[in-house]
Scaffold this active site. Structure first.
Site, short mmCIF file in Angstrom:
data_model
loop_
_atom_site.label_atom_id
_atom_site.label_comp_id
_atom_site.label_asym_id
_atom_site.label_seq_id
_atom_site.Cartn_x
_atom_site.Cartn_y
_atom_site.Cartn_z
N GLY A 213 -3.26 -2.63 8.01
CA GLY A 213 -4.56 -2.60 7.33
C GLY A 213 -5.65 -3.19 8.21
N ASN A 214 -6.79 -2.55 8.25
CA ASN A 214 -7.88 -2.96 9.15
C ASN A 214 -8.81 -4.00 8.56
OD1 ASN A 214 -7.57 -1.54 11.62
ND2 ASN A 214 -8.04 0.38 10.54
N ARG B 139 -2.23 7.30 21.75
CA ARG B 139 -3.40 8.13 22.05
C ARG B 139 -3.68 8.13 23.56
NH1 ARG B 139 -6.81 5.49 16.99
NH2 ARG B 139 -6.31 7.13 15.47
N HIS C 199 -7.83 -3.88 18.04
CA HIS C 199 -7.77 -2.49 17.57
C HIS C 199 -9.16 -2.13 17.03
CE1 HIS C 199 -6.48 1.21 15.74
NE2 HIS C 199 -6.80 0.78 14.53
N GLY D 262 0.84 -1.21 0.00
CA GLY D 262 0.00 0.00 0.00
C GLY D 262 0.87 1.25 0.00
N ASN E 252 -10.87 -6.73 2.84
CA ASN E 252 -9.44 -6.74 3.22
C ASN E 252 -8.93 -8.12 3.62
OD1 ASN E 252 -9.32 -4.06 2.62
ND2 ASN E 252 -9.36 -3.34 4.74
N ILE F 260 -0.98 6.58 4.50
CA ILE F 260 -0.09 6.31 5.63
C ILE F 260 1.36 6.27 5.16
CG2 ILE F 260 0.59 4.56 7.35
CD1 ILE F 260 -2.36 3.81 7.60
N ASP G 255 -3.08 3.34 19.39
CA ASP G 255 -3.99 3.44 20.54
C ASP G 255 -3.18 3.73 21.81
OD1 ASP G 255 -6.33 2.34 18.93
OD2 ASP G 255 -4.88 0.71 18.78
N ARG H 57 -11.64 2.58 6.33
CA ARG H 57 -13.08 2.79 6.52
C ARG H 57 -13.41 4.26 6.32
NH1 ARG H 57 -14.64 3.11 12.94
NH2 ARG H 57 -12.61 3.81 13.70
P1 NAD Z 1 -5.09 4.47 1.46
O1 NAD Z 1 -6.36 4.10 0.75
O2 NAD Z 1 -4.61 5.86 1.40
O3 NAD Z 1 -3.91 3.54 0.94
C1 NAD Z 1 -4.04 2.17 0.83
C2 NAD Z 1 -3.18 1.74 -0.35
O4 NAD Z 1 -3.19 0.33 -0.40
C3 NAD Z 1 -3.72 2.24 -1.69
O5 NAD Z 1 -2.68 2.96 -2.36
C4 NAD Z 1 -4.09 0.96 -2.44
O6 NAD Z 1 -3.84 1.05 -3.83
C5 NAD Z 1 -3.18 -0.06 -1.76
N1 NAD Z 1 -3.62 -1.45 -1.86
C6 NAD Z 1 -4.87 -1.94 -1.85
N2 NAD Z 1 -4.86 -3.28 -2.00
C7 NAD Z 1 -3.56 -3.64 -2.07
C8 NAD Z 1 -2.90 -4.88 -2.24
N3 NAD Z 1 -3.55 -6.02 -2.35
N4 NAD Z 1 -1.53 -4.88 -2.28
C9 NAD Z 1 -0.85 -3.73 -2.17
N5 NAD Z 1 -1.42 -2.52 -2.03
C10 NAD Z 1 -2.76 -2.48 -1.98
O7 NAD Z 1 -5.28 3.97 2.97
P2 NAD Z 1 -4.39 4.36 4.25
O8 NAD Z 1 -4.96 5.58 4.87
O9 NAD Z 1 -2.96 4.33 3.89
O10 NAD Z 1 -4.79 3.15 5.22
C11 NAD Z 1 -4.39 1.82 4.92
C12 NAD Z 1 -5.01 0.85 5.93
O11 NAD Z 1 -4.51 1.11 7.23
C13 NAD Z 1 -6.53 0.94 6.04
O12 NAD Z 1 -7.08 -0.37 6.14
C14 NAD Z 1 -6.73 1.68 7.35
O13 NAD Z 1 -8.00 1.42 7.92
C15 NAD Z 1 -5.60 1.12 8.16
N6 NAD Z 1 -5.20 1.87 9.35
C16 NAD Z 1 -4.84 1.16 10.45
C17 NAD Z 1 -4.41 1.81 11.59
C18 NAD Z 1 -4.01 1.04 12.82
O14 NAD Z 1 -3.73 1.67 13.85
N7 NAD Z 1 -3.94 -0.28 12.81
C19 NAD Z 1 -4.34 3.20 11.61
C20 NAD Z 1 -4.72 3.91 10.46
C21 NAD Z 1 -5.16 3.22 9.33
C1 LMR Z 2 -7.33 4.51 13.48
O1 LMR Z 2 -7.43 4.01 14.59
O2 LMR Z 2 -7.17 5.73 13.30
C2 LMR Z 2 -7.35 3.60 12.26
O3 LMR Z 2 -7.62 2.29 12.62
C3 LMR Z 2 -8.28 4.09 11.20
C4 LMR Z 2 -9.72 3.88 11.57
O4 LMR Z 2 -10.47 3.33 10.76
O5 LMR Z 2 -10.11 4.30 12.67
#
Ligand code: NAD
Ligand code: LMR
Length: 325
Positions: A130-131, A162, A187, A11, A105, A16, A159, A92
């Site tokens: 990724g969530n 935060r 999470h 991604g 996902n 991110i 978290d 989301r």
């Molecule tokens: P984003 O949409 O900006 O970027 C995601 C990228 O992943 C996109 O560029 C997309 O093309 C790529 N992608 C999709 N499927 C793919 C695959 N199979 N292989 C490789 N790349 C692929 O999203 P983001 O804001 O960067 O967030 C990414 C993920 O992280 C989301 O699921 C989000 O909910 C999660 N997230 C988790 C946390 C946490 O604390 N765990 C925090 C923030 C966001």
């Molecule tokens: C967060 O905690 O900010 C990420 O998991 C993104 C979300 O969907 O809340």
């Protein structure tokens, strides 16, 4: 000449990663003496944007950046890496829960788990972002039996961070004065931010705040912070998530401070009665590139009840993805 550490990032053209890759290239995970090679994965339509990410990496002239590979082939990205950061997945939007993303996902993590199993080093350190992160990590682990399961982790450091800030604001203290914060569980909104064992400038945190604040204000504020950011920003947290991934990996690699611990979602070892193997957030210390679960705490009855509820949610998510594991 020190061999570069190889880091796969999925991604890599997303939100991110735009906050994260430049900090990794500047040495924030492995320190100022360790070159890094980035192996960046994207889906084919995003390769153009990924090329721009690489152009900017080049234009930063980072002394520690050995090389950058951009690819839509997961085998190329995951081959032989020391660390793999699985960010690529749908985020989301407003009104959604993270678990609403499972159907889309979960499949990504089943496919990438199989590829990691085929081309990854058995001791690769994995952080799933990724969530829904815990269950995606569970799916990845189930599909990658050749990888050391201990090394398949998910991100709850955001978290944790935060929670540190909420307690610092409440007690008028600095972040570095707070030790031993905990995030238990998933999470998700069932996560359990717990100040029972935390100290603020050496004093027990529970003696400094009302219990009602800890239960009715602190916990929901931390647990719902992701949604609050989405409501305010229109899209999910990115800079703070990137920062948390770097914190997670740097703690794992370089160790935690004496007298402190961090929260990581790791395969449960059965501590606290949590089903073995579930990816569950616990307090850990890190040293010598490994982590140790703090397994001898006595959580309060109120916390235990919440910890079980978060485990139940993870068990339900696991059942939902039975076809992928
Ligand atoms: P984003 O949409 O900006 O970027 C995601 C990228 O992943 C996109 O560029 C997309 O093309 C790529 N992608 C999709 N499927 C793919 C695959 N199979 N292989 C490789 N790349 C692929 O999203 P983001 O804001 O960067 O967030 C990414 C993920 O992280 C989301 O699921 C989000 O909910 C999660 N997230 C988790 C946390 C946490 O604390 N765990 C925090 C923030 C966001
Ligand atoms: C967060 O905690 O900010 C990420 O998991 C993104 C979300 O969907 O809340």
């Amino acid at each position: 000449m020190t061999q570069p550490k190889r880091i796969a990032v999925t991604g890599a053209a997303g939100q991110i990663c735009y906050s994260m890759l430049y900090r990794i290239a500047a040495g924030e995970i492995y320190g100022p003496n360790q070159p890094v090679r980035l192996q960046l994965l994207e889906i084919t339509p995003a390769l153009g944007v990924l090329e721009a990410v690489k152009m900017e990496l080049d234009d930063c002239a980072f002394p520690l950046l050995d090389s950058v590979v951009c690819t839509d082939d997961a085998k190329v990205a995951l081959e032989g890496v020391d660390a793999a950061l699985f960010v690529g997945a749908k985020p989301r939007g407003p009104g959604m829960e993270r678990s609403d993303l499972i159907a889309d996902n979960g499949k990504i993590f089943s496919i990438l788990g199989k590829t990691l199993n085929e081309v990854g080093s058995s001791d690769v350190k994995v952080c799933v972002v990724g969530n829904p992160a815990n269950t995606n990590a569970y799916i990845l682990k189930a599909n990658a039996p050749a990888i050391n399961p201990r090394n398949i982790t998910a991100l709850t450091r955001l978290d944790h961070n935060r929670a540190l800030t909420q307690l610092a604001h409440k007690t008028g203290s600095r972040i570095d004065q707070i030790k031993k914060m905990i995030i238990w569980g998933n999470h998700s909104t069932t996560q359990v931010p717990d100040i029972t064992f935390a100290t603020v400038d050496g004093k027990d945190a529970p003696s400094l705040v009302d219990e009602s604040w800890a239960m009715n204000d602190f916990i929901p504020t931390v647990a719902k912070r992701g949604a609050a950011v989405i409501d305010a920003r229109g899209s999910s947290s990115a800079a703070s998530a990137a920062n948390a991934v770097i914190d997670h990996m740097a703690s794992w690699e370089k160790g935690t401070d004496a007298g402190d611990w961090v929260s990581m979602a790791v395969p449960s070892d059965g501590s606290y009665g949590i089903e073995e193997g579930l990816i569950y957030s616990v307090p850990v210390t890190c040293s010598n590139g490994d982590y140790t679960i703090i397994s001898d705490l006595k959580p309060t009855d109120a916390m235990r009840e919440k910890m079980k509820a978060s485990e139940k949610e993870l068990l339900d998510e696991k059942n939902t993805v039975a076809d992928l594991i």
